[in-house]
Enzyme design. Sequence first.
Site, PDB file in Angstrom:
ATOM      1  N   CYS A 178       0.843  -1.199   0.000  1.00 11.37           N
ATOM      2  CA  CYS A 178       0.000   0.000   0.000  1.00 11.37           C
ATOM      3  C   CYS A 178       0.874   1.244   0.000  1.00 11.37           C
ATOM      4  CB  CYS A 178      -0.894  -0.008   1.230  1.00 11.37           C
ATOM      5  SG  CYS A 178      -1.845   1.484   1.452  1.00 11.37           S
ATOM      6  N   CYS A 226       0.150   6.171   7.082  1.00  5.51           N
ATOM      7  CA  CYS A 226      -1.154   5.790   7.645  1.00  5.51           C
ATOM      8  C   CYS A 226      -0.989   4.954   8.905  1.00  5.51           C
ATOM      9  CB  CYS A 226      -1.935   5.020   6.592  1.00  5.51           C
ATOM     10  SG  CYS A 226      -3.451   4.278   7.209  1.00  5.51           S
ATOM     11  N   CYS A 276      -2.416   0.153   9.242  1.00  8.11           N
ATOM     12  CA  CYS A 276      -1.779  -1.166   9.198  1.00  8.11           C
ATOM     13  C   CYS A 276      -0.404  -1.138   9.868  1.00  8.11           C
ATOM     14  CB  CYS A 276      -1.601  -1.630   7.751  1.00  8.11           C
ATOM     15  SG  CYS A 276      -3.161  -1.968   6.924  1.00  8.11           S
ATOM     16  N   CYS A 291      -6.424   2.716  -0.131  1.00  2.00           N
ATOM     17  CA  CYS A 291      -6.377   1.707   0.931  1.00  2.00           C
ATOM     18  C   CYS A 291      -6.677   0.324   0.360  1.00  2.00           C
ATOM     19  CB  CYS A 291      -7.386   2.064   2.026  1.00  2.00           C
ATOM     20  SG  CYS A 291      -7.529   0.814   3.314  1.00  2.00           S
ATOM     21  N   GLN A 328     -18.453  -8.622  13.128  1.00  2.00           N
ATOM     22  CA  GLN A 328     -17.053  -8.891  12.766  1.00  2.00           C
ATOM     23  C   GLN A 328     -16.710  -8.194  11.451  1.00  2.00           C
ATOM     24  OE1 GLN A 328     -14.571 -10.074  14.258  1.00  2.00           O
ATOM     25  NE2 GLN A 328     -15.349 -11.299  15.958  1.00  2.00           N
ATOM     26  N   TYR A 344     -21.914 -11.442  25.493  1.00  2.56           N
ATOM     27  CA  TYR A 344     -21.401 -10.413  24.585  1.00  2.56           C
ATOM     28  C   TYR A 344     -21.793 -10.819  23.160  1.00  2.56           C
ATOM     29  CZ  TYR A 344     -18.698  -9.871  28.852  1.00  2.56           C
ATOM     30  OH  TYR A 344     -18.331  -9.764  30.160  1.00  2.56           O
ATOM     31  N   GLU A 404     -26.268  -8.897  25.523  1.00  2.00           N
ATOM     32  CA  GLU A 404     -25.554  -7.857  24.789  1.00  2.00           C
ATOM     33  C   GLU A 404     -25.997  -6.495  25.301  1.00  2.00           C
ATOM     34  OE1 GLU A 404     -23.267  -7.229  22.227  1.00  2.00           O
ATOM     35  OE2 GLU A 404     -23.936  -5.156  22.469  1.00  2.00           O
ATOM     36  N   ASP A 460     -17.377 -13.803  24.264  1.00  2.00           N
ATOM     37  CA  ASP A 460     -16.747 -13.058  23.163  1.00  2.00           C
ATOM     38  C   ASP A 460     -16.713 -11.582  23.536  1.00  2.00           C
ATOM     39  OD1 ASP A 460     -15.719 -12.257  20.747  1.00  2.00           O
ATOM     40  OD2 ASP A 460     -17.507 -12.691  19.570  1.00  2.00           O
ATOM     41  N   CYS A 520     -10.451 -10.896  20.889  1.00  2.00           N
ATOM     42  CA  CYS A 520      -9.800 -10.062  19.872  1.00  2.00           C
ATOM     43  C   CYS A 520      -8.563  -9.391  20.471  1.00  2.00           C
ATOM     44  CB  CYS A 520     -10.769  -9.021  19.338  1.00  2.00           C
ATOM     45  SG  CYS A 520     -11.439  -7.953  20.594  1.00  2.00           S
TER      46      CYS A 520
END
Length: 458
Positions: A71, A77, A80, A161, A291, A320, A341, A386, A413
């Site tokens: 990229c 940026c 990433c 991007c 997601q 969650y 949730e 989660d 995550c």
Amino acid sequence: MKKGQIYEGTVEKVLFPNKGQIRTEDRTITVKNGVPGQQVRFQVTKVRKGKAEGRILEVLKRASVEGEPACRHFSECGGCTWQSLPYEEQLRLKEQQIKELLEQAAGGCAWEFEGIKESPDRYGYRNKMEFSFGDGRKDGPLELGMHRRGSFYDIVTVEDCRIVDEDFRKILKATLVYFREQGISFYHKMQHTGYLRHLLVRKAAKTREILVDLVTTTQAVPKEAELLESWKAELLGLSLEGTLTGILHTRNDSLADVVQNDETAVLYGRDYFYEELLGLRFRITPFSFFQTNSCGAEVLYETARAYIGDTKARVIFDLYSGTGTIAQMLSPVADKVIGVEIVEEAVEAAKENAAQNGLTNCDFIAGDVLKVLDEIREKPDLIVLDPPRDGIHPKALKKIIDYGVERMIYISCKPTSLARDLEVLQACGYRMDKACCVDMFPWSAHVETVVLIQRKDT
Ligand code: SAH
């Protein structure tokens, strides 16, 4: 070693997520965004006993595994981290980082590490982007994109991007050009003045439906209704691969720099879109969690489902639960699934989705897991967790442990939060049985981890 001093060194190792480690004679210096094997010049920013932090000023020699970034925005940026690493190298790095973190958390107990599964798509995988309005330098032209690496204020327009598809780029460009021409100001985070804040774009990988939401303040701009009508016309005039199913306008005056909902008007179409995962259909509203890599999410959920197996549970808790993706996927292996949730609009969507998918054994409750657990009469025999990035609230984790279920699945995550919660679980009679990573975020340092947790006495 003193703050402000400049040194040269080699990044020996990178700890999760992007903490490069440089060793000198007397201490280890942690720098952001290094690649193992890189020789760098760095400035010391903080000195503590035996440790220090620094900032890379220049890469003197690239690591042998590095190639050309895919990229062109990479150097500026902040989106990433691993653009210069071949994909296989990124996988290897993430796998090794997570394995090490979990090994420490396991505290000597035996467990099985099943490695990392790759993302089905390496480019254009994201189904959601939150672009910010701002400028790239003081009093420069309007920009729309991501924060500059390491900067709180500067914005880099990311019109090329690579982690999103062409439709995102077209919508970004058209929006930026339009508001530049109209001379509309962006919201200045310090002065709290200005109009344009964020552009939220969501596009479903399976249905190809696109939802666009312009987030602004309520501060006056001349002829606002006409301004937004013409912006909408610009978008509708674009030739897109997907289908624009909703164009929205959200007003948000909060001081926090997050995309959040105060009041949303539908300028065109509807204020939700559909996505499909593992044969189930989901209605997603602009502010519901979903997601961000749809095809990767299928791999993630299938991994979790495989850990659960086919033995039927009586009651499964999906804590969650977001739009209820996991609950619905597990519906066939349970008499009843209860999702909890905190975002009410996500719970409403989850209920509707379950009904649309013809599932009658899923229940969704809106509220904080910490509180709602006290109100549910049913007892679970399997719990799926989660949680958001911070992990599970310690008091909620205690209530979860007190159910005494035989097995839990923890999807995370943020493996550092997972490792912290695992230590508590292990101190309370549980052990990690096996774990697997799923790369949902190619080119970034993030990764999802799925863990099967078993009661020690079973
Ligand atoms: N399982 C879902 C969502 C996971 S993301 C999926 O796979 O799509 C984590 C979710 O937890 C988000 O939807 C967030 O809104 C919700 N959340 C955050 N804090 C919470 C809390 N204290 N109680 C209940 N839900 C919470």
